[in-house]
Scaffold this motif. Structure first.
Motif, short mmCIF file in Angstrom:
data_model
loop_
_atom_site.label_atom_id
_atom_site.label_comp_id
_atom_site.label_asym_id
_atom_site.label_seq_id
_atom_site.Cartn_x
_atom_site.Cartn_y
_atom_site.Cartn_z
N ALA A 159 0.88 -1.08 -0.09
CA ALA A 159 -0.03 -0.05 -0.13
C ALA A 159 0.78 1.26 -0.06
O ALA A 159 1.80 1.37 0.75
N ARG A 160 0.54 2.24 -0.76
CA ARG A 160 1.11 3.36 -0.86
C ARG A 160 0.30 4.61 -0.57
O ARG A 160 -0.56 4.62 -1.46
N PHE A 161 0.58 5.40 0.40
CA PHE A 161 0.01 6.60 0.77
C PHE A 161 0.57 7.61 0.37
O PHE A 161 1.56 7.77 0.79
N ASN A 162 0.01 8.33 -0.53
CA ASN A 162 0.79 9.47 -1.51
C ASN A 162 0.25 10.80 -0.74
O ASN A 162 -1.05 10.99 -0.75
N TYR A 163 0.98 11.74 -0.66
CA TYR A 163 0.70 13.12 0.03
C TYR A 163 1.26 14.19 -0.99
O TYR A 163 2.52 14.12 -1.00
N TYR A 164 0.60 14.81 -1.66
CA TYR A 164 1.03 15.91 -2.57
C TYR A 164 0.56 17.20 -1.73
O TYR A 164 -0.63 17.67 -2.05
N PRO A 165 1.48 17.95 -1.40
CA PRO A 165 1.33 19.11 -0.94
C PRO A 165 0.96 20.22 -2.04
O PRO A 165 1.39 19.89 -3.07
N GLY A 220 4.01 15.80 -9.14
CA GLY A 220 3.54 15.36 -7.90
C GLY A 220 4.20 13.98 -8.14
O GLY A 220 4.99 13.36 -7.01
N LEU A 221 3.98 12.85 -9.18
CA LEU A 221 4.62 11.95 -9.32
C LEU A 221 5.09 11.81 -10.84
O LEU A 221 4.11 11.94 -11.46
N LYS A 222 6.36 11.33 -11.05
CA LYS A 222 6.68 11.41 -12.56
C LYS A 222 5.95 10.35 -13.50
O LYS A 222 5.37 9.41 -12.87
N PRO A 223 5.95 10.54 -14.67
CA PRO A 223 5.33 9.59 -15.44
C PRO A 223 6.02 8.02 -15.46
O PRO A 223 6.85 7.86 -15.21
N HIS A 224 5.07 7.13 -15.22
CA HIS A 224 5.46 5.89 -14.96
C HIS A 224 4.26 4.73 -15.33
O HIS A 224 3.16 5.04 -15.59
N ASN A 225 4.80 3.37 -15.44
CA ASN A 225 4.00 2.60 -15.29
C ASN A 225 3.96 1.70 -13.94
O ASN A 225 4.89 1.96 -13.26
N ASP A 226 3.06 0.95 -13.65
CA ASP A 226 3.10 0.26 -12.31
C ASP A 226 3.73 -1.16 -12.66
O ASP A 226 3.34 -1.80 -13.64
N ALA A 227 4.65 -1.54 -12.05
CA ALA A 227 5.13 -2.93 -12.03
C ALA A 227 4.35 -4.00 -11.19
O ALA A 227 4.63 -4.36 -9.81
N VAL A 263 0.56 4.41 -19.08
CA VAL A 263 1.54 5.38 -18.31
C VAL A 263 0.88 6.50 -17.84
O VAL A 263 -0.39 6.94 -18.45
N HIS A 264 1.00 6.77 -16.58
CA HIS A 264 0.33 7.79 -15.93
C HIS A 264 1.02 8.52 -14.97
O HIS A 264 2.24 8.39 -14.62
N ARG A 265 0.60 9.61 -14.49
CA ARG A 265 1.40 10.68 -13.58
C ARG A 265 0.63 11.38 -12.79
O ARG A 265 -0.62 11.32 -12.98
N GLU A 296 -3.92 20.48 -0.91
CA GLU A 296 -3.37 19.41 -1.03
C GLU A 296 -4.11 18.33 -1.48
O GLU A 296 -5.04 18.64 -1.79
N ARG A 297 -3.25 17.14 -1.91
CA ARG A 297 -4.02 16.08 -2.36
C ARG A 297 -3.47 14.73 -1.76
O ARG A 297 -2.38 14.76 -1.55
N ILE A 298 -4.53 13.77 -1.89
CA ILE A 298 -3.98 12.41 -1.07
C ILE A 298 -4.45 11.28 -1.85
O ILE A 298 -5.32 11.54 -2.91
N SER A 299 -3.76 10.32 -2.04
CA SER A 299 -4.22 9.04 -2.44
C SER A 299 -3.59 7.97 -1.79
O SER A 299 -2.60 7.88 -1.41
N VAL A 300 -4.19 6.70 -2.16
CA VAL A 300 -3.90 5.58 -1.58
C VAL A 300 -3.73 4.45 -2.67
O VAL A 300 -4.87 4.09 -3.20
N MET A 322 -3.09 0.48 -4.07
CA MET A 322 -2.77 -0.96 -3.52
C MET A 322 -2.13 -1.49 -4.79
O MET A 322 -2.62 -1.68 -5.61
N PHE A 323 -0.96 -2.02 -4.70
CA PHE A 323 -0.22 -2.52 -5.68
C PHE A 323 -0.14 -4.21 -5.58
O PHE A 323 0.45 -4.48 -4.62
N TYR A 324 -0.76 -4.66 -6.44
CA TYR A 324 -0.73 -6.20 -6.37
C TYR A 324 0.39 -6.92 -7.26
O TYR A 324 0.40 -6.88 -8.42
O1 LIG Z 1 -1.91 9.81 -6.84
C1 LIG Z 1 -2.54 9.08 -7.82
O2 LIG Z 1 -3.68 9.03 -7.99
C2 LIG Z 1 -1.77 7.89 -8.44
C3 LIG Z 1 -0.82 7.32 -7.70
C4 LIG Z 1 -0.08 6.53 -8.41
O3 LIG Z 1 -0.02 6.28 -9.76
C5 LIG Z 1 0.95 5.30 -7.84
O4 LIG Z 1 1.00 5.41 -6.56
O5 LIG Z 1 1.50 4.70 -8.64
#
Ligand SMILES: O=C(O)CCC(=O)C(=O)O
Ligand SMILES: [Fe+2]
Length: 348
Positions: free
Chosen positions: A199-205, A215-222, A275-277, A285-289, A291-293
């Motif tokens: 689980a990754r708790f993201n906090y973007y001030p 806030g998070l650079k372009p990437h794919n999830d592994a 690809v997302h960012r 501020e913004r948050i997201s959580v 869950m990486f399977y």
């Molecule tokens: O902040 C988001 O909405 C997505 C976060 C994300 O892509 C990630 O944590 O891999």
């Protein structure tokens, strides 16, 4: 210690140079028009509604990402996940540091714990966000030293959400296997006792210059699949579709579900790993959580035999989860897509 972005943001100054993207890479912050990102009612999919299954299939083939409603996780549970995230990041920095990803005596941050963007090289441009990263499965491998004791509901809320999200994931993966005529358990059985879920708790001030940073650079999830509890109000996630960045809108009670690279490989390219960012904004501020399977380290990942034929030749080579991860971290720093490296070339 690498300074927390939350502290940098407090004085409202322009972001330091280490956070500023090179000009061609900068996010263009034009509010995207309300995008046609598909919203799928999973309740209907699980009841075998043909129309909704078709909608899900096309979403996975063209976007690799969708807004899930009717997913069965009560909104009170999602609100609690958002609540513990906000409460955790509101704690004084010394309290959060108790869960730091740099363990006493160690120099390099580990994967798990509270920290910032992993600094891998001097010239790396840093993301405008702080994170808390925790292994949630296998349950017996959780490391309580990283699990916050404040807010007091943190651990029970995360445990409860983990259990519900796992059921949802398995149901989605079963529906996906069926829709491409694989055995229903094809994807689910890849997760054995040692499959890793984080689980990754993201906090973007807020950022005074959102047009200069990610806030998070372009990437794919592994991952096989990723489930995101989004901020219920503030947008910021963007997905690359046909060369354009599209903002994912907020949809009441929805979860965002995206495919990861392992699913693209296993489905022989049928389901896309997008690809997302994440971008920031000056006011909120913004948050997201997320869950990486993921899978067990030694697990072999390869296209399903049932999805390889003359019309659809095998697109990807065999790779172990660990082998893929080793490539992935290196590529992440360089902004390359790992999946391109394991493509079967025309000459093979
Ligand atoms: O902040 C988001 O909405 C997505 C976060 C994300 O892509 C990630 O944590 O891999
Ligand atoms: Fe992601």
């Amino acid at each position: 210690m690498q300074q927390r972005v939350q502290e940098l943001a407090m004085d409202g100054q322009d972001p330091p140079v280490r956070y500023i993207q090179r000009e061609p890479d900068r996010p263009i912050v034009v509010p995207s028009p309300r995008s046609p990102i598909p919203t799928v009612d999973l309740g209907l999919v699980f009841e075998s509604d043909g129309g909704e299954i078709g909608k899900l299939k096309s979403a996975l083939q063209s976007w690799g990402l969708f807004q899930a409603i009717g997913h069965g996780i009560p909104n009170s549970v999602l609100d609690e996940v958002r609540n513990i995230t906000r409460e955790f990041f509101k704690l004084p920095v010394e309290e959060k540091q108790r869960y730091s990803n740099v363990i006493e005596g160690g120099k390099e941050p580990g994967l798990e714990g509270y920290g910032t963007d992993r600094v891998a090289s001097e010239d790396q441009i840093l993301d405008w966000s702080d994170r808390l990263y925790l292994l949630v499965e296998p349950e017996n491998e959780r490391k309580p030293i990283f699990w916050p004791e404040k807010p007091s509901s943190f651990r029970t809320a995360l445990h409860e959400y983990t259990t519900m999200a796992r059921l949802l994931t398995n149901n989605v993966l079963k529906a996906m296997a069926k829709m491409v005529d694989l055995d229903e358990s094809y994807f689910v059985q890849k997760f054995d006792q040692k499959a890793e879920v984080y689980a990754r708790f993201n906090y973007y001030p807020p950022c005074s210059r959102p047009e200069l940073v990610f806030g998070l650079k372009p990437h794919n999830d592994a991952t096989v699949i990723t489930i995101v509890v989004p901020d219920e109000e503030v947008e910021g996630l963007q997905v690359l579709k046909d060369g354009e960045w599209v903002t994912v809108p907020t949809v009441p009670h929805a979860l965002i579900i995206n495919m990861g690279d392992f699913m693209e490989i296993m489905s022989n390219g049928m389901f896309k790993s997008p690809v997302h960012r994440a971008v920031t904004n000056p006011a909120k501020e913004r948050i997201s959580v997320a869950m990486f399977y993921s899978l067990e380290a030694d697990k072999v990942i390869e296209p399903a035999e049932g999805l390889v034929d003359e019309k659809r030749p095998r697109l990807y080579k065999k790779v172990t989860r660990k082998g893929y991860h080793d490539l992935f971290w290196e590529d992440f720093r360089q902004g390359k897509r790992t999946i391109d490296q394991i493509k079967v070339s025309n000459t093979e």
